[in-house]
Design a protein around this motif. Structure first.
Motif, short mmCIF file in Angstrom:
data_model
loop_
_atom_site.label_atom_id
_atom_site.label_comp_id
_atom_site.label_asym_id
_atom_site.label_seq_id
_atom_site.Cartn_x
_atom_site.Cartn_y
_atom_site.Cartn_z
N PRO A 152 0.83 -1.21 0.00
CA PRO A 152 0.00 0.00 0.00
C PRO A 152 0.86 1.26 0.00
CG PRO A 152 -0.44 -1.35 1.95
CD PRO A 152 0.65 -2.00 1.20
N VAL A 153 0.33 2.31 -0.62
CA VAL A 153 0.99 3.61 -0.62
C VAL A 153 -0.02 4.65 -0.14
CG1 VAL A 153 2.64 3.05 -2.44
CG2 VAL A 153 0.42 4.01 -3.06
N GLN A 154 0.49 5.74 0.43
CA GLN A 154 -0.41 6.79 0.89
C GLN A 154 0.31 8.11 0.94
OE1 GLN A 154 -1.70 5.61 4.83
NE2 GLN A 154 -0.30 7.03 5.79
N PHE A 155 -0.50 9.18 0.97
CA PHE A 155 0.04 10.50 1.26
C PHE A 155 -0.91 11.20 2.21
CE2 PHE A 155 -2.22 11.84 -2.79
CZ PHE A 155 -3.13 12.70 -2.21
N THR A 156 -0.37 12.13 2.95
CA THR A 156 -1.16 12.99 3.83
C THR A 156 -0.74 14.42 3.53
OG1 THR A 156 -1.26 11.29 5.54
CG2 THR A 156 -1.73 13.55 6.23
N LYS A 157 -1.71 15.22 3.09
CA LYS A 157 -1.43 16.60 2.73
C LYS A 157 -2.56 17.50 3.21
CE LYS A 157 1.41 15.50 -1.23
NZ LYS A 157 1.70 15.73 -2.61
N SER A 158 -2.23 18.76 3.34
CA SER A 158 -3.23 19.74 3.76
C SER A 158 -4.17 20.05 2.60
CB SER A 158 -2.53 21.03 4.21
OG SER A 158 -3.49 22.03 4.45
N VAL A 159 -5.46 20.11 2.90
CA VAL A 159 -6.45 20.42 1.86
C VAL A 159 -6.34 21.86 1.38
CG1 VAL A 159 -8.09 18.67 2.63
CG2 VAL A 159 -8.28 21.00 3.52
N THR A 160 -5.65 22.70 2.16
CA THR A 160 -5.50 24.11 1.76
C THR A 160 -4.71 24.24 0.46
OG1 THR A 160 -3.53 24.35 3.13
CG2 THR A 160 -5.64 24.94 4.13
N LYS A 161 -3.96 23.20 0.12
CA LYS A 161 -3.17 23.18 -1.11
C LYS A 161 -4.06 23.07 -2.35
CE LYS A 161 0.39 20.35 -3.23
NZ LYS A 161 1.26 19.22 -3.12
N TRP A 162 -5.24 22.48 -2.21
CA TRP A 162 -6.09 22.17 -3.36
C TRP A 162 -7.33 23.05 -3.49
CZ3 TRP A 162 -5.62 17.13 -0.49
CH2 TRP A 162 -4.42 16.49 -0.81
N PHE A 163 -7.55 23.98 -2.57
CA PHE A 163 -8.74 24.83 -2.63
C PHE A 163 -8.35 26.29 -2.55
CE2 PHE A 163 -10.56 20.84 -1.15
CZ PHE A 163 -11.72 20.76 -1.89
N THR A 164 -9.10 27.11 -3.29
CA THR A 164 -8.91 28.56 -3.18
C THR A 164 -9.65 29.03 -1.93
OG1 THR A 164 -10.91 29.12 -4.42
CG2 THR A 164 -8.87 28.77 -5.71
N LYS A 165 -9.48 30.30 -1.59
CA LYS A 165 -10.16 30.82 -0.39
C LYS A 165 -11.67 30.87 -0.56
CE LYS A 165 -9.60 35.51 -1.86
NZ LYS A 165 -9.36 36.83 -1.68
N ASP A 166 -12.15 30.76 -1.82
CA ASP A 166 -13.60 30.73 -2.10
C ASP A 166 -14.17 29.32 -2.10
OD1 ASP A 166 -13.53 33.51 -2.48
OD2 ASP A 166 -12.95 33.25 -4.58
N GLY A 167 -13.31 28.32 -1.89
CA GLY A 167 -13.77 26.93 -1.86
C GLY A 167 -13.75 26.25 -3.22
N ILE A 168 -13.19 26.88 -4.23
CA ILE A 168 -13.08 26.28 -5.56
C ILE A 168 -11.88 25.34 -5.56
CG2 ILE A 168 -12.81 26.70 -8.04
CD1 ILE A 168 -15.37 27.92 -6.97
N MET A 169 -12.11 24.13 -6.04
CA MET A 169 -11.02 23.15 -6.06
C MET A 169 -10.09 23.42 -7.25
SD MET A 169 -11.36 19.08 -6.24
CE MET A 169 -9.94 18.04 -6.15
N VAL A 170 -8.79 23.40 -6.98
CA VAL A 170 -7.78 23.51 -8.03
C VAL A 170 -7.49 22.08 -8.47
CG1 VAL A 170 -5.50 24.41 -8.63
CG2 VAL A 170 -6.87 25.55 -6.87
N GLU A 171 -8.27 21.62 -9.45
CA GLU A 171 -8.24 20.21 -9.82
C GLU A 171 -6.89 19.75 -10.35
OE1 GLU A 171 -11.74 18.20 -11.53
OE2 GLU A 171 -12.62 20.21 -11.58
N GLY A 172 -6.21 20.60 -11.09
CA GLY A 172 -4.93 20.22 -11.68
C GLY A 172 -3.92 19.78 -10.63
N LEU A 173 -3.83 20.51 -9.54
CA LEU A 173 -2.89 20.16 -8.46
C LEU A 173 -3.28 18.84 -7.80
CD1 LEU A 173 -2.39 23.64 -6.73
CD2 LEU A 173 -0.76 22.41 -8.18
N PHE A 174 -4.57 18.69 -7.56
CA PHE A 174 -5.04 17.46 -6.91
C PHE A 174 -4.81 16.26 -7.83
CE2 PHE A 174 -8.46 14.54 -5.41
CZ PHE A 174 -7.94 14.32 -4.14
N TRP A 175 -5.13 16.41 -9.12
CA TRP A 175 -4.92 15.32 -10.08
C TRP A 175 -3.45 14.90 -10.10
CZ3 TRP A 175 -7.84 12.87 -14.23
CH2 TRP A 175 -9.21 13.04 -14.09
N LYS A 176 -2.55 15.87 -10.09
CA LYS A 176 -1.11 15.55 -10.10
C LYS A 176 -0.74 14.70 -8.89
CE LYS A 176 1.05 19.46 -12.37
NZ LYS A 176 1.84 20.66 -12.15
N ASP A 177 -1.22 15.11 -7.72
CA ASP A 177 -0.89 14.38 -6.49
C ASP A 177 -1.45 12.96 -6.50
OD1 ASP A 177 0.52 16.52 -5.48
OD2 ASP A 177 -1.12 17.26 -4.24
#
Length: 185
Positions: free
Chosen positions: A144-169
């Motif tokens: 098994p593999v895993q990562f733990t990251k802060s969700v602040t990396k993938w969302f703007t301050k308005d709550g819009i998801m930055v899909e490109g960054l999340f897809w990369k991860d």
């Protein structure tokens, strides 16, 4: 003509909303990589739930009234408790934090699918995503593999998801899982 997709948005003060958006995206990413969702576990839970409802309906609408149907009601109550216990046991032992079960990809040499699990604890910004084999005892199962990251990396301050960054991860995690383990000499 390019079709413009609506951005995914989450309520940033609701961790369930954030987790739901992330989990939905993980499912899209994994299935886009050739993995087909295995819905047998969901179907089993739906069938058990339907059976539980049927037992409850029989208990409610049995043709005899209370003092005469006492044994039948006791049987229905016992069956209801046992079936609910089985469903909870399946969810606790098999599903755990799983958001997706898959079959192996069609053109793959591996004979096992994936179990994709996620966690986002309440009052935390740390999202953990784990990819493991659906059959860990299989010879073709990778560790098994895993990562733990802060969700602040993938969302703007308005709550819009930055899909490109999340897809990369997520794609990097899938690639890490698919790597051949190094053989020890």
């Amino acid at each position: 003509m390019e079709e413009k997709k609506n951005p995914k948005k989450a309520n940033l003060v609701d961790h369930n909303s954030i987790k739901h958006v992330l989990d939905e995206s993980v499912t899209e990413i994994v299935t886009s990589r050739g993995y087909v969702e295995d819905v047998r576990m969901s179907n089993l839970r739906l069938a058990l739930g339907a059976l539980i409802i049927v037992v409850a309906l029989f208990a409610q609408f049995y043709k005899k009234k209370f003092p005469e149907n006492r044994e039948f009601l006791l049987l229905c109550i016992a069956l209801y408790v046992v079936l609910n216990g089985i469903m909870q046991l399946i969810m606790y032992l098999k599903e755990k934090n799983a958001i997706l079960f898959t079959y192996p990809p069609k053109d793959s040499f591996t004979s096992t699918g994936l179990v994709v699990s996620s966690k986002l604890p309440r009052f935390s910004d740390l999202y953990t995503l784990e990819i493991a084999s659906a059959d860990p005892k299989s010879i073709s199962a990778n560790p098994p593999v895993q990562f733990t990251k802060s969700v602040t990396k993938w969302f703007t301050k308005d709550g819009i998801m930055v899909e490109g960054l999340f897809w990369k991860d997520v794609e990097a995690l899938i690639n890490e899982y698919k790597k051949e383990p190094k053989k020890s000499k």
